[in-house]
Design an enzyme around this catalytic site. Structure first.
Site, PDB file in Angstrom:
ATOM      1  N   ASP B  25       0.643  -1.359  -0.075  1.00  0.00           N
ATOM      2  CA  ASP B  25      -0.010  -0.135   0.112  1.00  0.00           C
ATOM      3  C   ASP B  25       1.086   1.220   0.165  1.00  0.00           C
ATOM      4  O   ASP B  25       1.479   1.587   0.870  1.00  0.00           O
ATOM      5  CB  ASP B  25      -1.022  -0.098   1.270  1.00  0.00           C
ATOM      6  CG  ASP B  25      -1.764   1.220   1.485  1.00  0.00           C
ATOM      7  OD1 ASP B  25      -1.525   2.038   0.566  1.00  0.00           O
ATOM      8  OD2 ASP B  25      -2.572   1.413   2.317  1.00  0.00           O
ATOM      9  N   LYS B  87       3.112  11.122  -3.632  1.00  0.00           N
ATOM     10  CA  LYS B  87       1.906  10.481  -3.953  1.00  0.00           C
ATOM     11  C   LYS B  87       1.154  11.435  -4.820  1.00  0.00           C
ATOM     12  O   LYS B  87       0.653  11.136  -5.829  1.00  0.00           O
ATOM     13  CB  LYS B  87       1.277   9.410  -3.244  1.00  0.00           C
ATOM     14  CG  LYS B  87       0.100   8.536  -3.978  1.00  0.00           C
ATOM     15  CD  LYS B  87      -0.661   7.856  -2.899  1.00  0.00           C
ATOM     16  CE  LYS B  87      -1.548   6.962  -3.535  1.00  0.00           C
ATOM     17  NZ  LYS B  87      -2.218   6.269  -2.393  1.00  0.00           N
ATOM     18  N   GLU B 186      -7.011   0.440  -4.823  1.00  0.00           N
ATOM     19  CA  GLU B 186      -7.275   0.573  -3.368  1.00  0.00           C
ATOM     20  C   GLU B 186      -8.681  -0.013  -2.792  1.00  0.00           C
ATOM     21  O   GLU B 186      -8.551  -0.831  -2.021  1.00  0.00           O
ATOM     22  CB  GLU B 186      -6.940   1.688  -2.619  1.00  0.00           C
ATOM     23  CG  GLU B 186      -5.526   2.105  -2.775  1.00  0.00           C
ATOM     24  CD  GLU B 186      -5.336   3.563  -2.796  1.00  0.00           C
ATOM     25  OE1 GLU B 186      -6.156   4.405  -2.299  1.00  0.00           O
ATOM     26  OE2 GLU B 186      -4.099   3.831  -2.989  1.00  0.00           O
ATOM     27  N   ASP B 208     -12.974   5.665   2.660  1.00  0.00           N
ATOM     28  CA  ASP B 208     -11.611   5.964   3.121  1.00  0.00           C
ATOM     29  C   ASP B 208     -11.065   7.221   3.548  1.00  0.00           C
ATOM     30  O   ASP B 208     -10.937   8.027   2.797  1.00  0.00           O
ATOM     31  CB  ASP B 208     -10.783   5.430   1.895  1.00  0.00           C
ATOM     32  CG  ASP B 208      -9.231   5.361   2.089  1.00  0.00           C
ATOM     33  OD1 ASP B 208      -8.691   6.029   3.184  1.00  0.00           O
ATOM     34  OD2 ASP B 208      -8.400   4.891   1.232  1.00  0.00           O
TER      35      ASP B 208
END
Lengths: 179, 629
Positions: B25, B87, B186, B208
């Site tokens: 992850d 990211k 994800e 999330d």
């Protein structure tokens, strides 16, 4: 080399070339083909096999999307028969065009209606009726398998395309009207 | 007629050793690595026992970069060389970065392609290189803890990542020396961790809420196909905002004037975070802070007060939830389950409100920080071939439509969004001038009609078209999106059969030359030899190929090959084995290509046999009604 890549979509699924497709059977076959062909099933295989797996899975996906949808299926059958829709020939039945204009007017006026959602529901029902009627005619025309019937089938697919576009526009307006 | 016995393609029928595979992850704030050991998936800790690796990289002038907690500690003292949240920069152009960039303390420079680089004390570094440092750290952690070399990894990416962002992630893995089995969405990974792929069908929401970002995804599971129905979120909303809300309240209670005392704010935020975490177990917690002038304020934060403080933030997460439900035309009551991901979903109020909104108790018994890595590890285990009997098959869709620029700055969609991947579509082009030998194509990704409102993916030129009259050439361009969501393009002039040469220039990606150079750079740092590294890469590839071909021969060789054909493949394998023993990288490469050629027909026949088996392996009762699409 005999791979699935040169098979037509019906052959790929081992189904007869017909407008009548058992959708539940199609879905099961699709899953099973994926289970054999998908790149994840060949993650450890040699490069040649992995490349082929991507191509064939893509082919199976395309075939499934085409056969699952009645309009796309009909157009595909016509294409296999060598009857292609040409962009230059866009003649439509005047009666059909009048009907289309009426439906579109209803759509436009629904916006100002006191109960627009109810109006749209009625319109949707009407378009559904028109679609189902043409799908029935399409089934008969495609089963007849002579040049005239196939030409008529081509016209029906064009009309269905008009109707599907209308459905999309109804849905868009519904979205706008929702709080 | 005798039925052929065919084993699952690509999987050896002989028992083999357990292959080491991990799920990673690669997060904005933290990253994790997980693996399946003795049947269950677990995340792997570092030597100090920490599972979460802060996604922070600090560059130094005199030594290799540091990654994780040590780098995080340097964020304040050395901001321009310490890269956080990289990211957010992956697969982005300089313009996007400036758009994001309020408060980014880095100096950006442009590279030879559109990808920006960050000026550090160790030289200019692209986001791909920074990410590769994080991946390398996780790879080393896994190899140390598992005691061997990794066969491959599944790396997770957000469902909404476009082609450039996915490609950047894959490039980062390559730089880190990781073989990527698959990039996995994800939310799909989180659903897999809960075993939802085992259920027949349903619609699931994955909520999330991390430290600084919120994502909501709706997935539909239908006969093993996971389809992302809609995604949404807020890229600037998370647990950090809760800490700020609590800190503001404490200042108000303590009568501290808001000012620029950075150290006070830091202490307040620390205390706030602590209190927030404590309130997941107890109903009230003591808080105190040393104010200006050495005055200490102490008070109590009740659960009720916390709820009041954070309710407006939770409301802000429910707004995108409403939007995605509407996009997907789904009512909250139609949701069959909600999966919680991200550390901030530990907050009790978040769970209550999510449960109330969707009308069902969310799935939360797997640690929400680790659930994505765990799902990725489960799939990596299957893809490594450790579970030959597994039926798991995750079919993803492409999140955005792929199109090309046509006249007047408009786009024409070639592959619509939510198409199950892999997918391939052919489009015919023609020339508009007599004798034209080249054609420029601009590929974009997005839903809008105008090119400017979509993301530019790549531009390429078709060259080598035989000169013909205008409109006479028929150039069929095939756009293929693979299982990772990555695009490749091939072209062929239909009349002459000439394969046109395509040069894809990624708009925000790295050129092959840049990757090559980065590989060299990264190897300088690791004090490794470039030649040794490429030799090793080819050896690993040779091993993989030998094993794959042997397994295929054992499974189907007798049924599908004549004695001569079998002998030819065995000869190629033997040559490959010989080359593999030597240290000549080029010779191994050549032998790999030769083996690939020698097995091409065999591969095609195996695929064909697999299809036959899929179509033949049914009894009439499989097709009983009631299974209608």
């Amino acid at each position: 080399m005999h791979t699935g890549l040169d098979k037509n979509f019906f052959e790929l699924f081992g189904l007869p070339e017909s407008f009548d497709v058992d959708l539940s059977r199609l879905a099961i076959l699709y899953r099973d083909l994926q289970a054999q062909l998908h790149p994840d099933r060949h993650a450890a295989a040699a490069e040649a096999q992995r490349r082929l797996s991507v191509q064939m899975t893509a082919q199976v996906n395309e075939a499934y999307q085409t056969l699952k949808d009645p309009l796309r299926r009909a157009r595909y059958i016509l294409q296999l028969q060598g009857i292609e829709d040409s962009e230059t020939d866009t003649r439509m039945d005047p009666e059909f065009l009048m009907e289309q204009m009426a439906l579109r007017e209803t759509l436009e006026s629904a916006r100002e209606d006191k109960e627009p959602v109810a109006r749209l529901d009625e319109l949707t029902a009407e378009v559904d009726r028109a679609r189902n009627q043409r799908l029935q005619q399409l089934r008969v025309a495609l089963a007849a398998d002579d040049e005239t019937a196939l030409r008529q089938a081509l016209t029906l697919t064009r009309e269905l395309q008009f109707l599907e576009k209308l459905v999309v526009e109804i849905e868009q307006l519904e979205d706008e009207l929702l709080p | 007629m005798a039925l052929l016995q065919i084993s699952e393609p690509g999987q050896s029928s002989a028992p083999h050793e357990h292959r080491l595979a991990v799920g990673i992850d690669l997060g904005t704030t933290n990253s994790l690595v997980a693996t399946v050991r003795s049947g269950s998936a677990e995340t792997l800790p570092d030597a100090a026992g920490a599972h979460l690796l802060p996604s922070v990289v600090q560059y130094h002038s005199d030594r290799p970069p540091t990654v994780g907690a040590e780098a995080l500690a340097a964020v304040r003292t050395d901001p321009s060389n310490t890269i956080v949240s990289v990211k957010r920069l992956m697969g982005r152009g300089l313009e996007d970065v400036h758009h994001l960039g309020t408060g980014l303390p880095y100096d950006f420079v442009t590279g030879e392609s559109g990808m920006p680089r960050i000026r550090t004390i160790a030289g200019d570094r692209s986001p791909v290189e920074v990410s590769s440092e994080i991946l390398r750290t996780l790879k080393e952690r896994a190899e140390e803890s598992l005691g061997g070399e990794l066969t491959g990894a599944v790396i997770t990416v957000p469902a909404y990542f476009d082609d450039a962002q996915r490609q950047a992630t894959k490039d980062a893995a390559r730089l880190a020396g990781l073989h990527v089995f698959r990039l996995l969405n994800e939310p799909t990974a989180a659903a897999v961790a809960y075993g939802l792929d085992q259920r027949p069908e349903g619609v699931y929401a994955v909520y999330d809420l991390g430290g600084g970002t919120f994502d909501i995804s709706l997935l539909r599971l239908h006969r093993g196909v996971f389809e992302v129905l809609a995604t949404g979120g807020d890229s600037a909303l998370g647990g950090d905002d809760m800490d700020h809300a609590i800190a503001d309240w404490m200042m108000q209670q303590a009568g501290i004037e808001p000012d620029d005392d950075r150290s006070l704010i830091r202490r307040l935020l620390h205390e706030a975070r602590h209190a927030k975490e404590a309130l997941t177990d107890v109903d009230e917690v003591g808080v105190s802070v040393d104010g200006p002038g050495g005055k200490t304020w102490s008070g109590t934060l009740s659960l009720e007060q916390l709820n009041t403080l954070i309710d407006p933030l939770v409301d802000r997460t429910l707004a995108p939830c409403k939007r995605v439900l509407r996009d997907a035309r789904i009512k909250p009551a139609e949701i069959d389950g909600v999966v919680l991901v991200g550390g901030s979903t530990r907050v009790r109020r978040v769970r209550e409100r999510v449960a109330a909104y969707f009308g069902s108790e969310p799935l939360a018994n797997i640690d929400p920080d680790r659930v994505v890595a765990i799902g990725a590890a489960l799939q990596a285990d299957v893809l490594a071939g450790n579970k030959p009997d597994s039926e798991m098959l995750l079919l993803d869709v492409n999140p955005l439509s792929l199109g090309i620029e046509i006249m007047g700055g408009m786009t024409e969609k070639i592959i619509p969004r939510n198409s199950t991947i892999p997918v391939a579509k052919a489009q015919d082009f023609t020339t508009y001038k007599d004798g034209q030998t080249a054609l420029a194509v601009h590929v974009v990704q997005g839903e809008r009609e105008m090119v400017d409102a979509c993301r530019s993916l790549a531009r390429f030129e078709l060259r080598g078209i035989p000169p013909m009259a205008a409109g006479a050439a028929r150039i069929r361009v095939t756009f293929q999106v693979d299982a990772d969501g990555l695009l490749s393009v091939s072209a062929r002039e239909q009349i002459s059969g000439v394969e046109a040469h395509i040069e894809v220039k990624p708009s925000y990606g790295l050129s092959d030359g840049e990757i090559e150079r980065m590989l060299r750079d990264s190897i300088d740092h690791a004090r490794e030899d470039m030649d040794a590294r490429s030799l090793r890469e080819q050896q690993v590839e040779a091993d993989r190929l030998q094993e794959g071909v042997r397994a295929a021969l054992e499974a189907d060789g007798d049924a599908l090959l004549s004695a001569d054909e079998r002998a030819a493949i065995l000869a190629a394998l033997e040559e490959l084995g010989r080359a593999r023993q030597g240290a000549d990288t080029g010779a191994i490469k050549t032998a790999i290509a030769a083996t690939d050629r020698a097995t091409r027909d065999f591969a095609a026949r195996r695929m064909d046999a697999g299809m036959k088996q899929a179509l033949a392996g049914h009894r009439p009762e499989d097709f009983l009604p009631g299974d209608q699409d």
